[in-house]
Write an enzyme that holds these catalytic residues in place. Structure first.
Site, mmCIF file in Angstrom:
data_model
loop_
_atom_site.group_PDB
_atom_site.id
_atom_site.type_symbol
_atom_site.label_atom_id
_atom_site.label_comp_id
_atom_site.label_asym_id
_atom_site.label_seq_id
_atom_site.Cartn_x
_atom_site.Cartn_y
_atom_site.Cartn_z
ATOM 1 N N GLY A 12 0.795 -1.195 0.017
ATOM 2 C CA GLY A 12 -0.092 0.019 -0.002
ATOM 3 C C GLY A 12 1.067 1.156 0.199
ATOM 4 C CB ALA A 13 4.286 2.025 -1.149
ATOM 5 C CB SER A 150 -4.949 1.380 13.944
ATOM 6 O OG SER A 150 -6.053 2.420 14.074
ATOM 7 C CE1 TYR A 163 -8.598 0.184 9.371
ATOM 8 C CE2 TYR A 163 -8.951 1.090 11.537
ATOM 9 C CZ TYR A 163 -8.202 0.907 10.532
ATOM 10 O OH TYR A 163 -6.943 1.845 10.129
HETATM 11 N N1 LIG Z 1 -5.006 7.267 8.474
HETATM 12 C C1 LIG Z 1 -4.967 7.046 9.517
HETATM 13 O O1 LIG Z 1 -5.619 7.991 10.289
HETATM 14 C C2 LIG Z 1 -4.642 5.901 10.120
HETATM 15 C C3 LIG Z 1 -4.733 5.566 11.577
HETATM 16 C C4 LIG Z 1 -4.176 4.499 12.012
HETATM 17 C C5 LIG Z 1 -3.607 3.308 10.981
HETATM 18 N N2 LIG Z 1 -3.624 3.514 9.939
HETATM 19 C C6 LIG Z 1 -3.195 2.669 8.979
HETATM 20 O O2 LIG Z 1 -2.151 2.917 8.426
HETATM 21 C C7 LIG Z 1 -1.976 2.192 7.061
HETATM 22 C C8 LIG Z 1 -2.075 2.962 5.838
HETATM 23 O O3 LIG Z 1 -3.384 3.934 5.862
HETATM 24 P P1 LIG Z 1 -3.528 5.045 5.017
HETATM 25 O O4 LIG Z 1 -4.361 6.162 5.754
HETATM 26 O O5 LIG Z 1 -2.305 5.724 4.253
HETATM 27 O O6 LIG Z 1 -4.504 4.497 3.918
HETATM 28 P P2 LIG Z 1 -4.835 5.054 2.347
HETATM 29 O O7 LIG Z 1 -4.508 6.458 2.217
HETATM 30 O O8 LIG Z 1 -6.184 4.771 2.347
HETATM 31 O O9 LIG Z 1 -3.934 4.248 1.376
HETATM 32 C C9 LIG Z 1 -4.277 2.793 1.449
HETATM 33 C C10 LIG Z 1 -3.012 2.240 0.670
HETATM 34 O O10 LIG Z 1 -3.345 0.890 1.061
HETATM 35 C C11 LIG Z 1 -3.306 0.093 -0.526
HETATM 36 N N3 LIG Z 1 -4.230 -1.090 -0.654
HETATM 37 C C12 LIG Z 1 -5.643 -1.220 -0.371
HETATM 38 N N4 LIG Z 1 -6.120 -2.392 -0.347
HETATM 39 C C13 LIG Z 1 -4.982 -2.875 -0.855
HETATM 40 C C14 LIG Z 1 -4.803 -4.297 -1.104
HETATM 41 N N5 LIG Z 1 -5.934 -5.162 -1.112
HETATM 42 N N6 LIG Z 1 -3.823 -4.807 -1.437
HETATM 43 C C15 LIG Z 1 -2.792 -3.771 -1.710
HETATM 44 N N7 LIG Z 1 -2.708 -2.532 -1.483
HETATM 45 C C16 LIG Z 1 -4.099 -2.247 -1.178
HETATM 46 C C17 LIG Z 1 -3.950 1.347 -1.379
HETATM 47 O O11 LIG Z 1 -3.393 1.099 -2.497
HETATM 48 P P3 LIG Z 1 -4.390 2.002 -4.061
HETATM 49 O O12 LIG Z 1 -3.790 3.107 -4.160
HETATM 50 O O13 LIG Z 1 -3.946 1.182 -5.198
HETATM 51 O O14 LIG Z 1 -5.853 1.771 -3.562
HETATM 52 C C18 LIG Z 1 -3.248 2.509 -0.831
HETATM 53 O O15 LIG Z 1 -1.742 2.735 -1.235
HETATM 54 C C19 LIG Z 1 -3.297 1.156 7.095
HETATM 55 O O16 LIG Z 1 -2.725 -0.022 7.621
HETATM 56 C C20 LIG Z 1 -4.176 1.802 8.348
HETATM 57 O O17 LIG Z 1 -5.078 0.967 8.751
HETATM 58 C C21 LIG Z 1 -4.153 4.668 9.109
#
Ligand SMILES: NC(=O)c1ccc[n+]([C@@H]2O[C@H](COP(=O)([O-])OP(=O)(O)OC[C@H]3O[C@@H](n4cnc5c(N)ncnc54)[C@H](OP(=O)(O)O)[C@@H]3O)[C@@H](O)[C@H]2O)c1
Length: 259
Positions: A12-13, A150, A163
């Site tokens: 998910g980069a 998280s 989640y």
């Molecule tokens: N944002 C927050 O507040 C927050 C808080 C706590 C934890 N987190 C955790 O941090 C991590 C990143 O979150 P984020 O906020 O950066 O999310 P995001 O902006 O929604 O980005 C998600 C990323 O994951 C990829 N992805 C989704 N489904 C996938 C799959 N089945 N296989 C491979 N790649 C996949 C997406 O790829 P595409 O671009 O191709 O769709 C995107 O690169 C996650 O584990 C999330 O639970 C986030």
């Protein structure tokens, strides 16, 4: 042929925190595997940033929930670089619908658990086996796996219970693989982000703007992907080689119990 630089695979980069980690580790000298699933243009943008930092990059489309996709991503990484030093299990998605768990649909549970828990479990298993092979040839190499969990690991949000369940499972996954891989000096740790400004939280921005201003997080600001990325870089960069099975909170103090 084996690359002379260390290699980090980040799931998910293409966007958000994963992109932040890819760029941070590229800046620290790692060649990068940029995994994504639906947005090739976003993955290409991350890859461009990696190359701007003078590192080599492989873009790997793979749904982490799919066994075939995971296997082909690892095969592509072997082919391109011949080594792996860091795996970051970052890819995840939120609940497909925000509804109380009394009404939550099974489809959302299945998909969220498949991407957020089963994917990291079996990717860690596969990369862990590869790292054990690497360790047999090289006793000195620094090998790390980092799971991005998280605050939802221990905070109940009844509108996205699946989640929370997946993130709680990721905490145990960290402990299990930390224990299993410790005899091979492979460290497995967890970075636990709080509220971070990415696409995942864009839909609830106003709500969190208000809660943060009211003091939900002692440090009264949104977290940025770079906050999480720097913690990952610190964990894998040599200062934490005697730390495994640990969780680092990157949450502005959200986890502090307060009266
Ligand atoms: N944002 C927050 O507040 C927050 C808080 C706590 C934890 N987190 C955790 O941090 C991590 C990143 O979150 P984020 O906020 O950066 O999310 P995001 O902006 O929604 O980005 C998600 C990323 O994951 C990829 N992805 C989704 N489904 C996938 C799959 N089945 N296989 C491979 N790649 C996949 C997406 O790829 P595409 O671009 O191709 O769709 C995107 O690169 C996650 O584990 C999330 O639970 C986030």
């Amino acid at each position: 042929m084996e690359s002379s630089s260390p290699v980090a695979l980040i799931t998910g980069a293409s966007r958000g925190i994963g992109r932040g980690i890819a760029l941070e580790l590229a800046g620290a000298g790692y060649d990068i595997v940029v995994n994504y699933t639906t947005r090739p243009e976003a993955a290409a943008e991350t890859a461009h940033g990696v190359e701007e930092r003078g590192r080599r990059v492989l873009i790997a489309r793979a749904d982490v929930a799919s066994r075939e996709d995971r296997e082909s991503m690892i095969a592509e990484t072997r082919e391109a670089f011949g080594r792996i030093d860091v795996l970051v299990n970052n890819a995840a998605l939120s609940s497909l619908v925000r509804v109380d768990i009394l009404d939550a649909p099974e489809e959302s549970f299945d998909r969220v658990l498949a991407v957020n828990l089963k994917g990291p479990f079996f990717l860690t298993q596969a990369v862990g086996r590869w790292m054990v092979e690497i360790r047999k040839r090289d006793r000195a190499r620094r090998l790390h796996i980092v799971n991005i969990s998280s605050i939802s690991e221990y905070t109940a949000s009844v509108l996205r219970g699946d989640y929370c369940v997946a993130k709680a499972g990721l905490g145990m996954l960290t402990q299990l693989f930390a224990d299993s891989l410790a005899p091979h000096s492979i460290c497995v740790n967890e970075v636990r982000p709080g509220i971070i400004a990415t696409d995942m939280t864009a839909g609830v921005k106003e709500k969190y703007d208000r809660l943060i201003a009211e003091g939900l997080t002692p440090l009264r600001r949104w977290g940025q992907p770079e906050d999480v990325a720097r913690a990952v870089r610190a964990l894998v960069g040599g200062d934490f080689d005697f730390t495994t099975g640990a969780a680092i909170d990157v949450d502005g103090g959200f986890h502090i119990r307060r009266l």
